[in-house]
Design a protein around this motif. Structure first.
Motif, short mmCIF file in Angstrom:
data_model
loop_
_atom_site.label_atom_id
_atom_site.label_comp_id
_atom_site.label_asym_id
_atom_site.label_seq_id
_atom_site.Cartn_x
_atom_site.Cartn_y
_atom_site.Cartn_z
N THR A 19 39.10 0.22 48.72
CA THR A 19 39.46 1.17 47.66
C THR A 19 40.36 2.23 48.27
OG1 THR A 19 37.28 0.86 46.74
CG2 THR A 19 38.46 2.81 46.00
N PHE A 20 41.39 2.63 47.53
CA PHE A 20 42.27 3.68 48.03
C PHE A 20 41.68 5.05 47.69
CE2 PHE A 20 45.86 6.58 47.12
CZ PHE A 20 46.23 6.78 48.44
N GLY A 21 41.48 5.87 48.70
CA GLY A 21 40.95 7.22 48.48
C GLY A 21 39.88 7.53 49.52
N SER A 22 39.71 8.81 49.82
CA SER A 22 38.80 9.19 50.90
C SER A 22 37.36 8.79 50.59
CB SER A 22 38.86 10.71 51.12
OG SER A 22 37.83 11.12 51.99
N MET A 23 36.78 8.03 51.51
CA MET A 23 35.37 7.64 51.37
C MET A 23 34.47 8.87 51.32
SD MET A 23 32.57 7.33 53.61
CE MET A 23 33.33 7.29 55.23
N TRP A 24 34.85 9.91 52.05
CA TRP A 24 34.02 11.12 52.11
C TRP A 24 33.91 11.80 50.74
CZ3 TRP A 24 31.88 10.73 56.61
CH2 TRP A 24 32.61 10.42 57.75
N LEU A 25 34.96 11.66 49.93
CA LEU A 25 34.96 12.37 48.64
C LEU A 25 34.25 11.58 47.55
CD1 LEU A 25 38.59 13.83 48.80
CD2 LEU A 25 36.44 15.11 48.89
N ASP A 26 33.71 10.41 47.93
CA ASP A 26 32.99 9.56 46.99
C ASP A 26 31.56 10.05 46.78
OD1 ASP A 26 34.32 7.57 45.82
OD2 ASP A 26 33.61 5.94 47.12
N ILE A 27 31.36 11.34 46.70
CA ILE A 27 30.00 11.87 46.47
C ILE A 27 30.08 12.91 45.35
CG2 ILE A 27 29.05 11.50 48.79
CD1 ILE A 27 29.73 14.39 49.47
N LEU A 28 28.93 13.21 44.80
CA LEU A 28 28.90 14.22 43.74
C LEU A 28 29.30 15.56 44.32
CD1 LEU A 28 25.63 13.61 41.72
CD2 LEU A 28 28.01 13.45 40.92
N ARG A 29 30.09 16.28 43.56
CA ARG A 29 30.48 17.60 44.06
C ARG A 29 30.41 18.62 42.92
NH1 ARG A 29 36.98 16.94 44.99
NH2 ARG A 29 37.04 14.74 44.52
N PRO A 30 30.17 19.86 43.27
CA PRO A 30 30.06 20.88 42.23
C PRO A 30 31.43 21.20 41.63
CG PRO A 30 29.86 21.87 44.39
CD PRO A 30 29.96 20.40 44.62
N ASP A 31 31.44 21.63 40.36
CA ASP A 31 32.67 22.09 39.71
C ASP A 31 32.69 23.62 39.72
OD1 ASP A 31 33.70 19.64 38.82
OD2 ASP A 31 32.21 19.60 37.21
N SER A 81 40.53 18.86 54.39
CA SER A 81 39.11 19.12 54.67
C SER A 81 38.19 18.05 54.09
CB SER A 81 38.72 20.51 54.17
OG SER A 81 39.46 21.50 54.86
N GLY A 82 38.65 17.28 53.14
CA GLY A 82 37.82 16.19 52.60
C GLY A 82 38.27 14.81 53.03
N ARG A 83 39.18 14.75 54.00
CA ARG A 83 39.74 13.44 54.37
C ARG A 83 39.72 13.18 55.86
NH1 ARG A 83 45.00 12.94 50.50
NH2 ARG A 83 44.28 14.35 48.89
N ASN A 84 39.29 14.17 56.65
CA ASN A 84 39.49 14.04 58.09
C ASN A 84 38.43 13.18 58.75
OD1 ASN A 84 37.26 15.92 59.15
ND2 ASN A 84 38.28 17.16 57.59
N GLY A 85 38.55 13.04 60.08
CA GLY A 85 37.61 12.20 60.82
C GLY A 85 36.25 12.84 61.02
N GLY A 86 36.16 14.13 60.80
CA GLY A 86 34.88 14.82 60.98
C GLY A 86 34.54 15.12 62.43
N HIS A 192 29.95 15.25 58.30
CA HIS A 192 30.49 14.66 57.07
C HIS A 192 31.49 15.69 56.53
CE1 HIS A 192 30.93 13.29 52.98
NE2 HIS A 192 30.04 12.31 53.13
N PRO A 193 32.78 15.41 56.61
CA PRO A 193 33.77 16.45 56.33
C PRO A 193 33.66 17.04 54.93
CG PRO A 193 34.84 14.47 57.20
CD PRO A 193 33.41 14.12 56.97
N ALA A 194 33.52 16.20 53.92
CA ALA A 194 33.51 16.72 52.55
C ALA A 194 32.24 17.51 52.29
CB ALA A 194 33.65 15.57 51.55
N ARG A 195 31.12 17.01 52.81
CA ARG A 195 29.87 17.78 52.64
C ARG A 195 30.02 19.16 53.26
NH1 ARG A 195 25.78 14.73 50.70
NH2 ARG A 195 25.62 12.63 51.53
#
Ligand code: FAD
Length: 465
Positions: A19-31, A81-86, A192-195
């Motif tokens: 899938t194209f897109g950051s795996m890290w951002l595949d989590i629930l996030r607040p709005d 910040s949501g795409r890096n290697g961590g 976990h970068p996005a977390r």
């Protein structure tokens, strides 16, 4: 080493379902809401990546009761910040070699401050109860070419860390490409970068920071002792501002030539089964990088995926940040090929995600700072590829600069100096492509740097990712 051949069908198959897109951002996030009306504050932070979030958090911790507003053009943590290697590295200078070459007299201080920053980040995460999958497992640098073995031996003698011979390094992580290793236990964590970004935003909000997403600062004006920032839908009036906009066009025209966007590409595998993990070992779960100029970095996630990135850092003519550059099949094929050269025993692995992000590169490869508008606006740019840990330090520097009183951080030569800008196009493009070509040649000729690279070295200029 990475010139070896891998079955092209294996590479195609391995990427086919990704899938194209950051795996890290595949989590629930607040709005967070957009800003719809005027607001007045003591400090406005522009940018909702790590730099902006640490700035807002530390600002309100320094001055409880201050009105701190953070605006983000898109979503919190959606960019680098949501795409890096961590990899959270202690280095503030994009590695010891770069730091020593540029600031030999203060390098020991910079190293100590880098470790202090890493320890401080761990302490902040513990204190605030941030769920970031933080693991302080250290960093394993591997030699995959014969000339790199002596580099690692010398680095161990000079900077510390444990030198590992071929047998020892392959006992840690079983790759036939490894000739030696350097393990540094204390100077790197993985996260976990996005977390990290989302949890920092939560901590900011808990501390009283007002966060607005989908709020793009388009203009910065100053009059008297106030700043006015236009977001289209509203005006923010602030006493001070920190611009934490990384690779995106700066609100200060003077900064536009200081950095260029360089695209870095990443793959993530499906979670490894226990059987697959047994084939490669990696029980200590260190972050790993090789020591070529064009290097790979890779690490395990909590659910045992391998995140595998680097090598093909790409600059596109015109310095634009453009999502159209991100899905680059030739680069993903190259990365997958190098993965199977490194771990031939994982030929049954499939990649689940592929993505890219833009790195904010300057000519000195590490952050630079400055003040504008009579000292009421602080900015930082140029983390190049090592900003996860350094962003927290950078935030503290910005706040120190706005406070005005000298601190050990603001007294650093590294903080007081600005890098030379990149030239305008087409020179930027010609120079960067010549540098990339030369770095690749050096990687394939026992590390020997040609006259072009040696001239750049002598001028303190360069290009890195
Ligand atoms: C693929 C990749 C891998 C990497 N791997 C590592 C690694 O393993 N370790 C490491 O140390 N570093 C790594 N880096 C670098 C690291 O991710 C960055 O240095 C770091 O995330 C920078 O954080 P930041 O907050 O400064 O920038 P960003 O995360 O880019 O945030 C800047 C934010 O500012 C917002 N913004 C910009 N302009 C405006 C405006 N006018 N108004 C409102 N908002 C605005 C943007 O939308 C963005 O969200 C990597 C980078 C990439 C791309």
């Amino acid at each position: 080493m990475f010139d070896g051949r891998v079955d092209a069908d294996l590479v195609e198959r391995s990427l086919a379902a990704s899938t194209f897109g950051s795996m890290w951002l595949d989590i629930l996030r607040p709005d967070y809401p957009p800003l719809t009306g005027p607001v007045t504050c003591d400090l406005l932070v522009v940018g909702g990546g790590y730099t902006g979030l640490w700035t807002a958090l530390h600002a309100i911790e320094r001055n409880p009761g201050a009105r701190v507003v953070l605006i983000e053009a898109n979503r919190i943590g959606w960019a680098a910040s949501g795409r890096n290697g961590g990899f959270v590295d202690a280095s503030l200078t994009h590695g010891a070699e770069n730091g020593k070459a540029r600031w030999p007299k203060e390098f020991d201080t910079l190293s100590a401050m880098g470790v202090e920053n890493l320890d401080g980040m761990q302490a902040d995460i513990d204190r605030l109860g941030l769920n970031t999958d933080w693991q302080r497992n250290g960093m394993l640098l591997v030699a995959t070419e014969p000339h790199q073995v002596d580099w690692l031996r010398d680095a161990a003698a000079e900077d510390g860390g444990r030198f590992l011979d071929t047998h020892q390094v392959q006992a840690e992580v079983n790759s036939p490409t490894y000739l030696a290793g350097l393990y540094s236990a204390d100077t790197c964590a993985i996260v976990h970068p996005a977390r990290l970004a989302f949890e920092l935003a939560r901590a900011c909000q808990d501390a009283g920071v007002q966060i607005y997403e989908h709020t793009n600062a388009t203009r910065l004006d100053s009059s008297g002792s106030t700043l006015r920032v236009d977001t289209g839908a509203a005006i923010v009036t602030a006493r001070h501002a920190v611009l934490a906009t990384n690779v995106y066009p700066s609100l200060l025209r003077r900064n536009r030539l200081r950095t260029v966007p360089v695209y870095d590409y990443v793959l993530s595998t499906d979670p490894l089964t226990d059987v697959q993990l047994d084939r490669i070992g990696w029980r200590s779960r260190q972050g790993i990088g090789d020591c070529a100029n064009q290097f790979h970095y890779y690490r395990l996630t909590m659910d045992n995926r391998i995140v595998w990135g680097g090598y093909d850092a790409v600059y596109h003519f015109g310095r634009r940040v453009d999502a159209g550059y991100e899905d680059r099949p030739s680069t993903y094929r190259l990365l997958a090929t190098h993965f199977f050269i490194t771990f031939p025993q994982l030929d049954d692995i499939r990649f689940s995600h592929r993505w890219a992000g833009a790195i904010d590169t300057n000519t000195r490869f590490c952050a630079h700072w400055g003040l504008a508008r009579d000292g009421r606006v602080a900015y930082v740019n140029g983390f190049t590829g090592l900003g996860v840990g350094a962003a927290r330090f950078a935030a503290d520097v910005c706040l120190d600069l706005l406070d005005g009183a000298p601190t050990p951080r603001t007294e650093l030569q590294m903080v007081r100096e600005r890098p030379l800008p990149f030239p305008p196009e087409p020179l930027a493009s010609v120079g960067i492509q010549a540098t990339r070509w030369s770095l690749d040649r050096a990687d394939h000729s026992a590390g020997r740097r040609n006259i072009f690279l040696r001239t750049l070295d002598a001028l303190g200029l360069g290009f890195d990712s």
